[in-house]
Write a protein that holds these residues in place. Structure first.
Motif, PDB file in Angstrom:
ATOM      1  N   LYS A  41      40.787  47.871  38.066  1.00 23.79           N
ATOM      2  CA  LYS A  41      39.661  48.521  38.733  1.00 23.79           C
ATOM      3  C   LYS A  41      38.752  49.249  37.753  1.00 23.79           C
ATOM      4  CE  LYS A  41      41.719  49.069  43.332  1.00 23.79           C
ATOM      5  NZ  LYS A  41      42.054  50.025  44.427  1.00 23.79           N
ATOM      6  N   LYS A  82      42.115  42.216  37.566  1.00 22.16           N
ATOM      7  CA  LYS A  82      42.233  43.048  38.764  1.00 22.16           C
ATOM      8  C   LYS A  82      42.169  44.529  38.396  1.00 22.16           C
ATOM      9  CE  LYS A  82      44.924  39.673  41.440  1.00 22.16           C
ATOM     10  NZ  LYS A  82      44.654  38.554  40.523  1.00 22.16           N
ATOM     11  N   GLU A 127      42.126  40.190  47.619  1.00 25.05           N
ATOM     12  CA  GLU A 127      42.573  41.062  46.540  1.00 25.05           C
ATOM     13  C   GLU A 127      42.318  42.513  46.918  1.00 25.05           C
ATOM     14  OE1 GLU A 127      40.741  39.980  42.875  1.00 25.05           O
ATOM     15  OE2 GLU A 127      41.525  37.932  42.868  1.00 25.05           O
ATOM     16  N   ASN A 128      43.373  43.322  46.873  1.00 20.80           N
ATOM     17  CA  ASN A 128      43.272  44.747  47.196  1.00 20.80           C
ATOM     18  C   ASN A 128      42.616  44.984  48.561  1.00 20.80           C
ATOM     19  OD1 ASN A 128      44.331  45.466  44.605  1.00 20.80           O
ATOM     20  ND2 ASN A 128      42.296  45.158  43.722  1.00 20.80           N
TER      21      ASN A 128
END
Length: 466
Positions: A391, A389, A127-128
């Motif tokens: 941030k 997700k 992820e990311n």
């Protein structure tokens, strides 16, 4: 509050005396047999390979940890107040025999944590640009039970990111206040500042911090404990005999003054054993999931080293320090001894080395707890990422964690330890269910590693296609 605490302890009695007693020991024995006793054959080769990688300064991609950093982060979470205060509490409430059950559960727990690590590697996600993984991911991707994964993730956030941080913070504050007489508020502010500085650096700073601090503090504590045992060498054999006697006939220890039964010895040995090495609890797979290694099985072997260091070295050192120094007193009831358990190990160092010893133990406990706080935050954050997700939400959890650490000065130790037992036990349940139903996968991954090794080509297709 008293009524709530009574309720928590009642649930803990059912959870730890019956349900987890069977499940934790059961899954450990089951996986040990299915994996053909990897404790004897897999640990030393893995340790040798890791040392070679450290010497060669093997580097990994950004967003990943080296196997040694993942082990250090796992040990950072494993080695904390559970190894000092928790072990002291175990022998205070369960008698010397609790140490035997703690060691036995750790032996079988090495197979359990192998399974956790390889499954975390096999079913992790990206992820990311960063790897994420842990029980929630292998429950969702491997077991295909999204609802159970969400339950685990939610409990993990509460258990490690809230209650667990309260335990660590409270123990540091009590210890430093007793050793140095510093204001609890200033101790708390210093702890919050130190943790905040580490957390702002992300995964790389956490990994870099733990790989430097963990080996040094573990060696210093074990060496100090060894000196205490040497100074009280005449008590070593009697202490060992009391541990074995207390494991099977605890009523005979101390002439029955302790008032302890065998179920209590087993219960506290297992409970504090889990709290210290975390095998089966589902916490350390989060760090093993993000390690860069050639095959999941290799990370499973690394995970086993963590349990060995945590329990066989550090927890056993704590037991022997308290038993040989006379800090543990068998002439008073367990209920009374438990009131002194928070500072029992600190007293042992003071009896052997005076004020300097108490100061050393307080500093060691602070470092142990600091690394555990960092490790547990990382694990809890992994489960925040499981839900979102965003941030902004993930970043705000740092402030929640720091606020929880600040609150550690206001909680009652008996209350927070009882609550920790409850939350850790509840967190273990969905993880153990997954380990049971995915045991075949763990065995297959080990078999695949052996086939690769025979061909001289150790490799694995890491990324799970979600």
């Amino acid at each position: 509050m008293d009524g709530f605490l009574t309720g928590v302890k009642f649930i803990n009695g059912i959870l730890w005396n019956y349900i987890l007693l069977v499940l934790l020991v059961g899954i450990g024995i089951y996986m040990t047999i299915k994996l053909k006793f990897p404790q004897f054959t897999r640990v030393m080769p893995a340790l040798k390979k890791m040392i070679i990688d450290i010497k060669n300064k093997v580097e990994v991609e950004e967003g990943r940890l080296t196997p040694f950093q993942s082990l250090s982060t796992a040990i950072a979470a494993q080695v904390g107040t559970g190894n000092i205060v928790g072990v002291a509490t175990a022998i205070a409430l369960g008698g010397p025999g609790a140490a035997f059950w703690m060691i036995l559960s750790a032996f079988f727990g090495m197979s359990t944590i192998f399974s956790e690590a390889v499954l975390a590697q096999a079913y992790r996600e990206t992820e990311n640009g960063e790897l994420v993984g842990g029980p929630a991911y292998y429950i969702k991707n491997g077991l295909k039970q999204g609802w159970l994964a969400k339950i685990f993730a939610f409990i993990c956030i509460l258990a490690l990111g809230v209650v667990g941080l309260l335990v660590q913070s409270n123990s540091v504050i009590v210890s430093v206040n007793d050793a140095f007489g510093l204001s609890e508020m200033w101790i708390t502010v210093g702890l919050v500042a130190a943790v905040g500085a580490i957390l702002t650096g992300g995964m790389e700073r956490i990994g870099g911090f733990t790989e430097k601090v963990v080996p040094a503090m573990a060696f210093a504590y074990i060496f100090g404990s060894f000196l205490i045992v040497i100074l009280n060498i005449g008590e070593l054999i009697p202490s060992i005999l009391m541990i074995f006697q207390g494991a099977f006939t605890p009523q005979a220890v101390g002439g029955g003054v302790l008032g302890i039964g065998i179920q209590q010895a087993i219960r506290y040995g297992l409970a504090r054993g889990l709290f210290s090495n975390e095998a089966g609890m589902g916490s350390t797979p989060h760090s093993h999931a993000v390690a860069s290694t050639d095959h999941p099985a290799e990370q499973g072997f690394i995970a086993m080293i963590g349990v060995f260091i945590s329990t066989f070295c550090i927890c056993l050192a704590t037991v022997m320090v308290n038993m040989t120094s006379g800090s543990y007193n068998m002439d008073i009831p367990a209920s009374e001894m438990a009131l002194q358990s928070t500072l029992m190990t600190q007293k042992a160092f003071e009896l052997s080395f005076g004020t300097l010893g108490g100061s050393f133990l307080s500093i060691a406990l602070t470092l142990f707890s600091l690394t555990t706080i960092v490790g547990w935050f990382f694990f809890a954050e992994s489960n925040i990422k499981f839900f979102t997700k965003n941030k902004g939400i993930i970043g705000s959890f740092k402030f929640v964690a720091l606020a929880v650490i600040f609150m550690g000065q206001f909680v009652d130790p008996d209350f927070v330890w009882s609550l920790a037992d409850l939350m850790m036990g509840l967190m273990a349940l969905p993880n153990i269910i997954a380990l049971i139903f995915m045991s075949r996968t763990s065995v297959d991954i080990l078999a695949d590693y052996d086939r690769c090794k025979e061909k001289g080509d150790i490799h694995w297709e890491y990324e799970y296609d979600s």
